[in-house]
Design an enzyme around this catalytic site. Sequence first.
Site, PDB file in Angstrom:
ATOM      1  N   THR A  42       0.745  -1.303  -0.121  1.00 19.53           N
ATOM      2  CA  THR A  42      -0.080  -0.080   0.003  1.00 19.53           C
ATOM      3  C   THR A  42       0.853   1.093   0.151  1.00 19.53           C
ATOM      4  OG1 THR A  42      -1.654  -1.450   1.397  1.00 19.53           O
ATOM      5  CG2 THR A  42      -1.716   1.339   1.413  1.00 19.53           C
TER       6      THR A  42
ATOM      7  N   THR B  73       1.023  -2.860   9.733  1.00 26.59           N
ATOM      8  CA  THR B  73       1.486  -4.248   9.614  1.00 26.59           C
ATOM      9  C   THR B  73       1.255  -5.199  10.974  1.00 26.59           C
ATOM     10  OG1 THR B  73       3.542  -5.649   9.515  1.00 26.59           O
ATOM     11  CG2 THR B  73       3.730  -3.050   9.541  1.00 26.59           C
TER      12      THR B  73
ATOM     13  N   ASP C 272       2.361  -7.886  11.273  1.00 23.45           N
ATOM     14  CA  ASP C 272       3.823  -8.511  11.478  1.00 23.45           C
ATOM     15  C   ASP C 272       4.887  -8.016  12.027  1.00 23.45           C
ATOM     16  OD1 ASP C 272       2.554 -10.813  10.426  1.00 23.45           O
ATOM     17  OD2 ASP C 272       3.244 -10.819   8.596  1.00 23.45           O
TER      18      ASP C 272
ATOM     19  N   ARG D 298       3.712 -33.281  27.044  1.00 26.47           N
ATOM     20  CA  ARG D 298       3.952 -33.112  25.628  1.00 26.47           C
ATOM     21  C   ARG D 298       4.777 -31.911  25.263  1.00 26.47           C
ATOM     22  NH1 ARG D 298      -2.530 -33.487  24.223  1.00 26.47           N
ATOM     23  NH2 ARG D 298      -2.789 -35.880  24.025  1.00 26.47           N
TER      24      ARG D 298
ATOM     25  N   ARG E 278      -5.637 -11.474  14.175  1.00 29.14           N
ATOM     26  CA  ARG E 278      -5.580 -10.424  13.599  1.00 29.14           C
ATOM     27  C   ARG E 278      -7.082  -9.748  13.843  1.00 29.14           C
ATOM     28  NH1 ARG E 278      -3.215 -11.202   8.623  1.00 29.14           N
ATOM     29  NH2 ARG E 278      -3.187  -8.781   8.519  1.00 29.14           N
TER      30      ARG E 278
END
Lengths: 342, 342, 342, 342
Positions: C106, C126, C128, C163, C275
């Site tokens: 963008t 963003t 991320d 686990r 998100r």
Amino acid sequence: MKIGILTSGGDCPGLNAVIRGVVLKGTTTYDMEFVGIRDGWRGVVDADFFPLTRHEVKGLSKVGGTILGTSRTNPYEGPRGGAENISKTLYGHRIDGIIAIGGEGTLAAANRLANDGLNVLGVPKTIDNDLRATDYSFGFDTAVNIATDAMDRLRTTGDSHQRCMVAEVMGRHVGWIALHAGMAAGAHAICIPEVPMSIDDICDLVSRAHDRGRAPLVVVSEGFTLTGMSEAYSDKGLDAFNRPRLGGIGDVLAPEIERITGIETRATVLGHIQRGGSPSGFDRVLATRLGLHAADAIVDGDWGKMVALRGIDIVRVPFAEALGELNTVPRYRYDEAAALFG
Amino acid sequence: MKIGILTSGGDCPGLNAVIRGVVLKGTTTYDMEFVGIRDGWRGVVDADFFPLTRHEVKGLSKVGGTILGTSRTNPYEGPRGGAENISKTLYGHRIDGIIAIGGEGTLAAANRLANDGLNVLGVPKTIDNDLRATDYSFGFDTAVNIATDAMDRLRTTGDSHQRCMVAEVMGRHVGWIALHAGMAAGAHAICIPEVPMSIDDICDLVSRAHDRGRAPLVVVSEGFTLTGMSEAYSDKGLDAFNRPRLGGIGDVLAPEIERITGIETRATVLGHIQRGGSPSGFDRVLATRLGLHAADAIVDGDWGKMVALRGIDIVRVPFAEALGELNTVPRYRYDEAAALFG
Amino acid sequence: MKIGILTSGGDCPGLNAVIRGVVLKGTTTYDMEFVGIRDGWRGVVDADFFPLTRHEVKGLSKVGGTILGTSRTNPYEGPRGGAENISKTLYGHRIDGIIAIGGEGTLAAANRLANDGLNVLGVPKTIDNDLRATDYSFGFDTAVNIATDAMDRLRTTGDSHQRCMVAEVMGRHVGWIALHAGMAAGAHAICIPEVPMSIDDICDLVSRAHDRGRAPLVVVSEGFTLTGMSEAYSDKGLDAFNRPRLGGIGDVLAPEIERITGIETRATVLGHIQRGGSPSGFDRVLATRLGLHAADAIVDGDWGKMVALRGIDIVRVPFAEALGELNTVPRYRYDEAAALFG
Amino acid sequence: MKIGILTSGGDCPGLNAVIRGVVLKGTTTYDMEFVGIRDGWRGVVDADFFPLTRHEVKGLSKVGGTILGTSRTNPYEGPRGGAENISKTLYGHRIDGIIAIGGEGTLAAANRLANDGLNVLGVPKTIDNDLRATDYSFGFDTAVNIATDAMDRLRTTGDSHQRCMVAEVMGRHVGWIALHAGMAAGAHAICIPEVPMSIDDICDLVSRAHDRGRAPLVVVSEGFTLTGMSEAYSDKGLDAFNRPRLGGIGDVLAPEIERITGIETRATVLGHIQRGGSPSGFDRVLATRLGLHAADAIVDGDWGKMVALRGIDIVRVPFAEALGELNTVPRYRYDEAAALFG
């Protein structure tokens, strides 16, 4: 009186609250003594015990998981298994009885041991809510809250992108989590093992929601199988190379929905986050009360039963009532929810 | 058929989910029409109505509060109040019946209107869980979760400072929130309106927890009154200048506990955060189901009743069953919890 | 002055808070007028505008997603695309400039349009955290919180079953979410795109944690690729039939870890829940401030820049600073976290 | 090298994460040894130490409070206090240096001890964010999230009843929590110690929001004092009988706002829930990194400093930089937020 406590099968928020409830009531009101049994029935056959005092259980009502560990060991298997061996093991450690906290398999084993003369009391545990004879089991409410919260999040991203979101929740054999979380989150389609649906049925609901300007939300139980599901997507969980198939049924549905409806579709498999972490208030209260009443039942010598929720009361029911058939979602409950699909 | 919906009394998480359930079921299954009534009974007497379509209720299951607004107006008061006036108002707007979502006062008014010949259906609403004839009402579970979460936080600060923490929760006349949240959070003392306690009783529990090395947690209902509470701290809620007393009973208890036990003590009055915000999964499901069944009851012409939770089923009960006495905490439920105080 | 606002690319908690910040500041302080542009650059080329008043943005700071919708349309493509066409479109609607809220793609488009003479201001988005020139972008903090909360849950179930749990988080090209959430949750291994690791490296960390009695937690970015990853598991994302591979890299790692270490291992792919939903406090404040400062920048005629966070201040930087290279995790930050792996 | 760690002053989410960070880095990378010091400086003067191994700190990043306990003891007071005595005590226990995690008072004492020749390293801790020389301190972000979440809840109840809601948050001397949480929650007025406001200023904002159809939200720092506040409401915190006044400034403001504006107004004092419980992701990362860097600083012999956040980096600053003046909210930050009041 010395009592052993074990947790068996998949873990579940509230196990520690049960343990705490039993031990606090037993030690402060009844002067009982407790031993923790490590890793479910494995700890019984291996005589893997440790003292479980009041100190050990402090602060546990809010702690997820189980401090006792868990396994899927069957107490009737192996060289030291079976009622006679176990009886000797318990006698040798002066353990007068066992509280077994577990699901269908655990309670069936507990029932068999009780029929074989051992002192066993059951506490029902199933995050899927698939046990009969109790209105709800602890863990289920927490799982519904986690799934609902996740779906609230999925909806905002669905709305922004005008996407269909598929959320896969727990429920191998029954659709309770999908039903409740789907109703809570305002799902446009709920796919559960109890109700046959074809991919076209689902796409029809998706398209109708989309036509009304909504970003469709499809909730699916992990154990749901599509009517006419092709073999490659079968419930064997294998891919074409006989390797374990990656992802869940949600991952299978999403591309099919996108292909048929033309609506961009994304899947999220909620997985293990639904069974971990701190229990909800409801589950803490339920689990604690089950623990308190388990201590009472032992004092009454009421072995061979399990404690259970009936309305707002804790009752005692014979193992047999809880076993046999699973507690599936009745059709009228599904139809009730389906009235909201639009 | 055209139906009016109102919410009355204090707000509560789940009100919007009820409204959504009624409207979705009524419009898609039964072809009903709905009007929203603004601010409870005030909107009835003032004829303050607006069309309530499916579009209006979308996405509401997760939204706290009520889109209809609420008030504490009594429909029998004022020049336009009373059954006859209201009957005319409704007739004039071609409204065939009213769904009244509210607590004791609301349902009493609804009952009186029903007895006076109006079509009224009730949906029980009480965050305090003080209504009889329903196992739980929506809002209560959310409040318990919020209070439990807050107490989990208070405990870490109590532990760090070796302080006694006092948490005041909602409950004017009944102690359900204190009982459940206190049990969930592992409280060392729970003070509720139903069970008389003196400051010495409380301090005794606090000191015993402190002696065991714990940071004591005391949970108190806002409506709790100390046995022998001095007049300055009376439930008139006034200070020595006849001004409204600031703070709650928790603020009163904390300095007394500190004075008597010598343990540093801090109070937190949780207040309105317990009744706001998004409902829990349990409350969304319960509220939605009550709404769905309210639409069914109307179609059946089953006026003069309220829908209610019994076990895992939604039933219909006459108003009278819910009115009269409050749903107080029975003594055996308090004693059950008290076994955990140590 | 009339300004258009668009959101583009993947959605992100905080988009609505930016929009609200711009509109409130612009209308109350500067007497600007705003139009919403639907679905990112698509709405620009299609002239899909609507009036965006103060009323439209009320209550938005807490609402996830974007009320403007979003898409991945490139404004230079299609018959109505390109700077000249867009310029005419904006002129025709008397729009004086555009605020583009988006990520790398963008902002690159915004930069090109600005170079071609259009009035464009950027707001970095963003989830991320892969954009340079801003310390953080909104959405990232919320994603870290959601991932951390999920891992807290995974740990209790890991502990109960002894686990290894694998948690896959977002991050196609950079590992910030994995780094922060992994550090926050106490991960025993963090696998990010920036740092090459073989399956043996990972298994070594897993085994060491297991040997210390811990249930290992492995956090992996979706964009992580194993050193020497076999072709079947390649990043082409296809299975042996050239169908889209179900599940993520976490689903690939888990069975390999189990096979090599012998420790039962389960994967959870957190996916889209990271998100969606309501932004964290940090993200609401950051997004709101970016919006406020975007309005200021426009009044100053400071086009061709983007607003950004530097320390605790909002600054304006040329687009070029944010473009080109991604903001990857520097090696010293990874090593810092790796000191906790044990 | 043997290092003592202490936490001092009010508790704060993230203290345990710092402790864990120091101990993990110190033991696994540098072969240091650690002792925990109980209850802040009290444990130093009383030589109340215990071994702090890696085992002790496991799982601590998510745990609120401090496992070391805390107090407000001044290390220069009492018969065993003062630099010389402490020096002897540390020498006697072969402790080479101290990491002091605390706020203004703690760091001032640390600085004095460092000037008197002791090896002291500081880690800034302030939930109010009132320390200079660090962009943020851990605990603040968690408090903002808790306060924001609470206000989201208050808004739904405010909207339903068309009430003004007053939320009192922490902040004795600075208004950062009020500023950030208020901005995040969309407050219509924010009252902080740094900015003088009269009751009329506040009521003006309340009335304007109400006139726009909003349920006004007023956020107030606990340390805020009204311009021209009458003596009865003075900050002495006493009522007319010289008893500690119950409730906070929020309890004072609410009835005044109601009296002047005629709008029903309710106060909630969030209190101690803001400083308890599990830290946010941001705070866990910040606290862990401060701990890791504290271990590095010790290895470098960089005593007499504190570690701090600058942008996205952890730096070391002399104590003096952090002391002296508090980190107050600058006027431009308040004005920035005030642009949203409408």
